[in-house]
Design an enzyme around this catalytic site. Structure first.
Site, mmCIF file in Angstrom:
data_model
loop_
_atom_site.group_PDB
_atom_site.id
_atom_site.type_symbol
_atom_site.label_atom_id
_atom_site.label_comp_id
_atom_site.label_asym_id
_atom_site.label_seq_id
_atom_site.Cartn_x
_atom_site.Cartn_y
_atom_site.Cartn_z
ATOM 1 N N ASP A 82 0.811 -1.220 0.000
ATOM 2 C CA ASP A 82 0.000 0.000 0.000
ATOM 3 C C ASP A 82 0.843 1.268 0.000
ATOM 4 O OD1 ASP A 82 0.724 -0.919 2.608
ATOM 5 O OD2 ASP A 82 -0.646 0.533 3.502
ATOM 6 N N GLU A 139 -0.630 -1.941 5.189
ATOM 7 C CA GLU A 139 0.280 -1.891 6.350
ATOM 8 C C GLU A 139 0.181 -0.566 7.078
ATOM 9 O OE1 GLU A 139 3.451 -1.009 8.881
ATOM 10 O OE2 GLU A 139 3.288 -0.010 6.934
#
Length: 396
Positions: A82, A139
């Site tokens: 991400d 994350e």
């Protein structure tokens, strides 16, 4: 299986990984929205003949590769996918084309390096056992690791050990750093609401003023660290937000004021102590001024604690890439948090830092001018490959 000692021999893998990394960089996707990135990862793994599983935690991708030699052990290698809500300001030809989003933490590089390792291992899978490639969403603050675990990550893919890696700007390229035990802090958020009656600014004697309670709290809460936490322990308390009253009504004493902040710690005991003492101090400060206080402490990411055996395996893998002189095997603890900690609560494993280069003044992660250094990609690929050799090759 042969350890990778000469990273220059990975040039063809690196060229592909750099192209993938820059593609991902141009198209950043934030937490649980990594559909394009997940599709790219899954397609690449299928091209390599690796069994692919998708949809875990929404956009998570898992690849499974069995070695040619018989073996009973399974290890997991994890990369995060991400991006962040930051407007990029690098001016690079592959700069983010998505307004307000960028890969400012290097997850594009992490994904590319693990894909590079997957290619190497798929072509030379002379190891004993199974490698599980875990490409994790979310994350950054959203706990994608926790969600993958909740959805059965380790039930579906039972790993005997789990490993992760993160780049570190300012650390020389090709260097590694790790330590046994706590490496990253627990990352928690807290808030306190001070409540009074509020009132007219000209008649403070007819009201109870939560701003007075807040003022006392602001001058007192740091004493939790200096007076309530043992000197041998590390902990951080910081305030990031204060809100109360109305900008257009400075003559009104607010009836309520909110303060929010973050807490960092490395053990369960200190985490408990921070939560209790924040509440105690807030209530005491409020009581002095005839107010009340309500506190809320939210435990988000646990401390990241490396396991002893796997830390030593990671050290050996890094040394086989970089040499013993550039592997810091007892590095200092980090103030940040990392949701790989959830995986380490479930399985033994280790998390390592890899130098991103560019000297001590290099733009740090989570800043608009940060960029992952493509020159370190071969070191990351070689580390993953050597880790598999250390874990799953009985001849090493």
């Amino acid at each position: 299986m042969v350890l990778v000692e000469d990273v220059r021999g990975l040039k063809s893998l690196v060229d592909i990984a750099v192209d993938l990394r820059r593609d991902i960089h141009m198209h950043p996707e934030t937490a649980f929205e990594e559909k394009r990135t997940a599709g790219l990862v899954a397609d690449r793994l299928r091209e390599l003949g690796i069994t692919v599983h998708t949809g875990l935690a929404g956009t998570g991708v898992v690849g499974v590769l069995e070695g040619l030699k018989p073996g009973t052990r399974t290890i997991g290698l994890r990369a995060d996918m991400d991006a962040l809500f930051i407007q990029e300001d690098t001016g690079l030809p592959y700069q983010s084309i998505i307004d307000g989003k960028m890969h400012a933490c290097g997850h594009d590089g992490h994904t590319a390096m693990l894909l590079g390792a997957a290619e190497y291992l798929a072509k030379r899978n002379d190891f004993s056992g199974v490698v599980v490639f875990i490409f994790q969403p979310a994350e950054e603050s959203e706990g994608g690791a926790r969600e993958m675990i909740k959805e059965g990550l380790f039930q579906r893919f039972p790993c005997d050990a789990i490993y992760g890696m993160h780049n570190m700007p300012g650390m020389p390229a090709g260097h590694f750093a790790i330590k046994h035990g706590p490496l990253f802090a627990a990352g928690d958020t807290w808030q306190v609401v001070f409540e009074g009656t509020g009132g007219h600014g000209a008649f403070p004697d007819r009201s109870t003023d939560p701003s007075a309670a807040l003022g006392a709290f602001l001058s007192s809460y740091q004493h939790i660290i200096s007076r309530r936490i043992p000197a041998r322990e590390a902990a951080i308390l910081r305030i990031g937000f204060i809100e109360g009253g109305n900008f257009s009504s400075p003559n009104i004493i607010p009836s309520e004021i909110l303060v929010r902040g973050t807490a960092r710690s490395y053990t369960a005991q200190i985490r408990d102590r921070l939560e209790k003492n924040l509440d105690d101090v807030a209530r005491s400060c409020a009581a002095v001024f005839g107010c009340t206080a309500r506190s809320k402490y939210q435990r988000r990411y646990p401390p990241l604690i490396n396991h002893a055996i796997q830390t030593e395996i990671a050290i050996q893998a890094a040394r086989s890439v970089a040499g013993s002189t550039v592997v810091d095997a007892d590095t200092s603890i980090q103030g940040g948090s990392e949701d790989f900690a959830f995986m380490l609560e479930e399985r033994p494993g280790a998390y390592i830092l890899m130098g991103n280069g560019d000297g001590p003044d290099a733009p740090f992660v989570h800043t608009p001018k940060y960029d992952f250094n493509d020159d370190v990609i071969p070191h990351g690929i070689a580390y993953w490959v050597n880790l598999v050799a250390e874990e799953l090759d009985e001849s090493v």
